[in-house]
Design a protein around this motif. Structure first.
Motif, PDB file in Angstrom:
ATOM      1  N   GLU A 163       0.812  -1.229   0.000  1.00 17.91           N
ATOM      2  CA  GLU A 163       0.000   0.000   0.000  1.00 17.91           C
ATOM      3  C   GLU A 163       0.841   1.273   0.000  1.00 17.91           C
ATOM      4  OE1 GLU A 163      -1.466  -2.695   2.161  1.00 17.91           O
ATOM      5  OE2 GLU A 163      -2.296  -2.981   0.158  1.00 17.91           O
ATOM      6  N   ARG A 164       2.082   1.149   0.489  1.00 17.14           N
ATOM      7  CA  ARG A 164       2.887   2.367   0.642  1.00 17.14           C
ATOM      8  C   ARG A 164       3.539   2.824  -0.660  1.00 17.14           C
ATOM      9  NH1 ARG A 164       6.078   0.282   5.856  1.00 17.14           N
ATOM     10  NH2 ARG A 164       4.335   0.142   7.282  1.00 17.14           N
ATOM     11  N   LYS A 218       5.153   9.288  -4.629  1.00 18.56           N
ATOM     12  CA  LYS A 218       4.733  10.684  -4.605  1.00 18.56           C
ATOM     13  C   LYS A 218       5.824  11.553  -3.973  1.00 18.56           C
ATOM     14  CE  LYS A 218       0.675  13.429  -3.618  1.00 18.56           C
ATOM     15  NZ  LYS A 218      -0.530  13.530  -2.809  1.00 18.56           N
ATOM     16  N   ASP A 275       9.632   2.427   5.738  1.00 20.41           N
ATOM     17  CA  ASP A 275       9.792   3.488   6.735  1.00 20.41           C
ATOM     18  C   ASP A 275      11.005   3.193   7.609  1.00 20.41           C
ATOM     19  OD1 ASP A 275       7.617   5.026   5.939  1.00 20.41           O
ATOM     20  OD2 ASP A 275       6.231   3.722   7.008  1.00 20.41           O
ATOM     21  N   GLU A 290       2.540   3.891  -3.648  1.00 21.42           N
ATOM     22  CA  GLU A 290       2.108   5.146  -4.272  1.00 21.42           C
ATOM     23  C   GLU A 290       2.581   6.352  -3.462  1.00 21.42           C
ATOM     24  OE1 GLU A 290      -1.313   5.643  -6.365  1.00 21.42           O
ATOM     25  OE2 GLU A 290      -0.625   3.914  -7.514  1.00 21.42           O
ATOM     26  N   GLU A 291       2.426   6.223  -2.131  1.00 26.51           N
ATOM     27  CA  GLU A 291       2.816   7.306  -1.240  1.00 26.51           C
ATOM     28  C   GLU A 291       4.304   7.647  -1.404  1.00 26.51           C
ATOM     29  OE1 GLU A 291       2.349   5.923   2.771  1.00 26.51           O
ATOM     30  OE2 GLU A 291       3.966   7.246   3.458  1.00 26.51           O
ATOM     31  N   LYS A 292       5.135   6.596  -1.488  1.00 29.33           N
ATOM     32  CA  LYS A 292       6.576   6.846  -1.603  1.00 29.33           C
ATOM     33  C   LYS A 292       6.935   7.399  -2.980  1.00 29.33           C
ATOM     34  CE  LYS A 292       6.965   5.130   2.458  1.00 29.33           C
ATOM     35  NZ  LYS A 292       6.942   6.046   3.604  1.00 29.33           N
TER      36      LYS A 292
END
Lengths: 278, 333
Positions: free
Chosen positions: B140-141, B147, B179, B143-145
């Motif tokens: 899930e992470r 970005k 993280d 896309e966030e990363k």
């Protein structure tokens, strides 16, 4: 274990060349069925290969295993390149940095080798079963499932050879050269056998005994050629007065030697990776 | 103990302005902070060449460390050893106080070494999915990363179509997926164009501001000076200095002076008790201080001796000059 397979499958899934090679391998494998439709018409004599008994149970196990074992070269390319590409893309280094241990890396590769061998063996088993049920004269259950050791020998033949490919890939780090190394190894085995047979131990069995310990030779000894077992060939031989006496069975010693080499190749691959600075 | 927890939280929200001020205090309490990495007498020999020589230092949570050294000084070899890809010859290192094996510990580390290494035939997302599988983190992470590193619009492009700057940014996204407790960057701006360098530094600054411990290896001084609170300087595999970045500037600085009568000026300066060394080049006299002294004091002193200065400036050595000085010593040694 599933995690390691998942990682390796992820790497192969998106590689177009690996996909093409694996697909063409299984397509070629199923072409064995086409042998059934080969027909010769020599004048008035009609000759159909399928009628010569090659698809008779239990002979079909031996015959198909032998023919199919030649096609393993396709998968060998996949295996060599799945190792050497990790070196040339430097992804091996990144995998280790990301937290894969060296042991896990080798395990994931060897598990893939096992899965490919199992898949190929299963495919061959089902294919032969279908062919046999369609063409065999004898379809008693006891007859169908006799001589199954050839299927096991086929599996071991693939596993041992792929373990060798894996080691070659680890050692040489470049696909083309690694495949070259395998070929040169094969040539060297033959030269060594030639020297033993015709120079050192003339007219004895010692040379054959020693050569039986060579990895590629031991693998090929698992599956002896089946053609001289065919009724037609046997008949022809007796007619010219030389009965063929040959041992076609799968020997325990050969099984043990190939198993031994498989363990050695996997272990050496691990040692090699462990010792190397990347 | 409460104090330590309080301080840890405090550290994580440090901004670059207060960082420098606090760093001297941080070293005092560093023993009660969590140690992320401890290296002791780590050595690597390639044949007769000693690439890393008895290197020792430790990394505490919440700081930004720089490993500084010229090319070939053993920075990458050191990082290679702690990252499980280069075998050590002797010495030791332990991650997170040695509670787990190296490869397990590496799952909590994010690292980029020299070139970004990915599978060229996979897209950005597919490559990151693989890293997730290796590190055992959720997808899930991704896309966030992506970005964070500004690659979201290229997420479905194959890695081989990326420019070097994009590859480097993807590498950073990949290193951030779990993280990490610590982010290790080896020459992250090497070979990039000015814009690429700027982008990478911005990203690093953002990550550092978020409280992530960073270990940055570089041969670029201003890079280390701008980003790091602590620095380890190595030359020829040996540790030359380690401590806060300001600590390296601890010398008292020097004066640059000019007067009509240069010989007399030198004579006067050499007679002064607080001046360690005087040198002259093209009429410009440099006087290195042994004790702190203000320019007014020296001006008055020289005037009393009957000489007027035409030029006087007090300077501190830049990190670069000190770095060159330090590495020069090992060359002559």
């Amino acid at each position: 274990m599933l995690r390691l397979l998942d990682i390796e499958f992820h790497k192969l899934r998106y590689s177009r060349s690996a996909k093409i090679l694996v697909f063409s391998y299984f397509i070629l494998l199923s072409f064995i069925a086409l042998i059934a439709s080969i027909e010769f018409n020599i004048g008035s004599l009609e000759f159909r290969v399928a009628d010569q008994g090659i698809f008779n149970f239990p002979f079909i196990w031996h015959f198909n295993a032998y023919i199919a074992s030649f096609l393993k070269l396709f998968l060998a390319i996949v295996i060599v390149s799945m190792i050497s590409n990790e070196y040339s893309n430097r992804t091996l280094k990144q995998n280790l940095i990301d937290g894969l241990s060296k042991k896990e890396f080798i395990s994931s590769k060897f598990l893939t080798v096992l899965v490919l061998s199992v898949a190929s063996t299963l495919f061959l088993f089902i294919l032969s079963l279908i062919l046999g049920l369609s063409f065999s004269d004898d379809t008693e259950v006891a007859v169908i499932f006799s001589d199954m050791e050839y299927i096991f020998a086929y599996f071991l033949n693939l596993t041992g050879f792929f373990a060798f490919c894996m080691f070659a890939g680890m050692l040489i780090k470049r696909s083309a050269f690694a495949l070259g190394f395998i070929f040169i190894w094969w040539v060297l085995e033959n030269i060594a056998y030639g020297i033993l047979k015709w120079r050192l131990f003339r007219e004895t069995e010692i040379a054959d005994k020693i050569a039986g310990f060579f990895p590629l030779e031991a693998m090929s000894k698992l599956l002896v050629e089946p053609f001289s077992r065919l009724g037609a060939v046997q008949m022809a031989a007796t007619q010219i007065g030389s009965a063929i006496e040959k041992d076609y069975s799968v020997h325990l010693t050969d099984i043990l030697i190939v198993l031994g080499w498989t363990v050695i190749f996997v272990f050496l691959s691990y040692k090699l990776l462990k010792k190397r600075d990347l | 103990m409460l104090g330590a927890i309080f301080f840890k939280n405090k550290l994580s929200v440090l901004n670059s302005v207060t960082k420098a001020y606090l760093s001297s205090h941080i070293t005092n309490i560093s023993s009660i902070l969590e140690t992320i990495l401890k290296i002791s007498r780590l050595t690597k020999k390639f044949g007769s060449l000693t690439a890393v020589d008895q290197l020792s230092f430790s990394i505490q949570k919440g700081n930004v460390y720089g490993i500084l050294g010229p090319n070939g000084s053993g920075k990458s070899t050191t990082l290679g050893m702690i990252l499980n890809v280069v075998n050590k010859t002797s010495g030791d290192f332990s991650w997170f106080e040695g509670f787990e094996s190296t490869h397990e510990a590496l799952k909590k580390v994010g690292a980029i070494i020299e070139h970004p290494n990915f599978y060229p035939y996979m897209t950005a997302v597919q490559n990151l999915e693989l890293v997730c599988k290796i590190k055992g983190v959720k997808k899930e992470r991704i896309e966030e990363k992506l970005k964070i590193v500004n690659l979201l619009d290229r997420k479905d492009s194959k890695f081989r179509t990326f420019s070097l700057g994009m590859k480097q940014r993807l590498a950073i996204a990949s290193a951030l997926l779990n993280d990490p407790e610590i982010l290790i960057l080896d020459e992250p701006t090497n070979g990039l164009d000015p814009e690429g360098i700027h982008q990478i530094r911005e990203i690093i600054r953002k990550i550092a501001a978020g409280g992530t411990t960073i270990l940055l290896a570089s041969h670029l001084l201003d890079e280390v000076e701008k980003v790091c609170t602590h620095v380890v300087i190595i030359g020829k595999g040996k540790k030359l200095y380690s401590g806060p970045v300001d600590g390296i500037n601890a010398s008292h600085g020097f004066f640059e002076l000019k007067a009509k009568n240069t010989d007399l000026l030198i004579q006067i300066l050499e007679g002064h008790p607080h001046i360690a060394k005087v040198s002259e080049k093209d009429g410009l006299v440099t006087a290195i201080l042994a004790d702190p002294m203000e320019p007014e004091t020296i001006n008055e002193y020289i005037f009393e001796k009957g000489l007027s200065l035409s030029y006087l400036v007090k300077r501190r050595e830049s990190l670069e000059e000190q770095f060159l000085e330090l590495t020069k010593q090992t060359h002559s040694a």
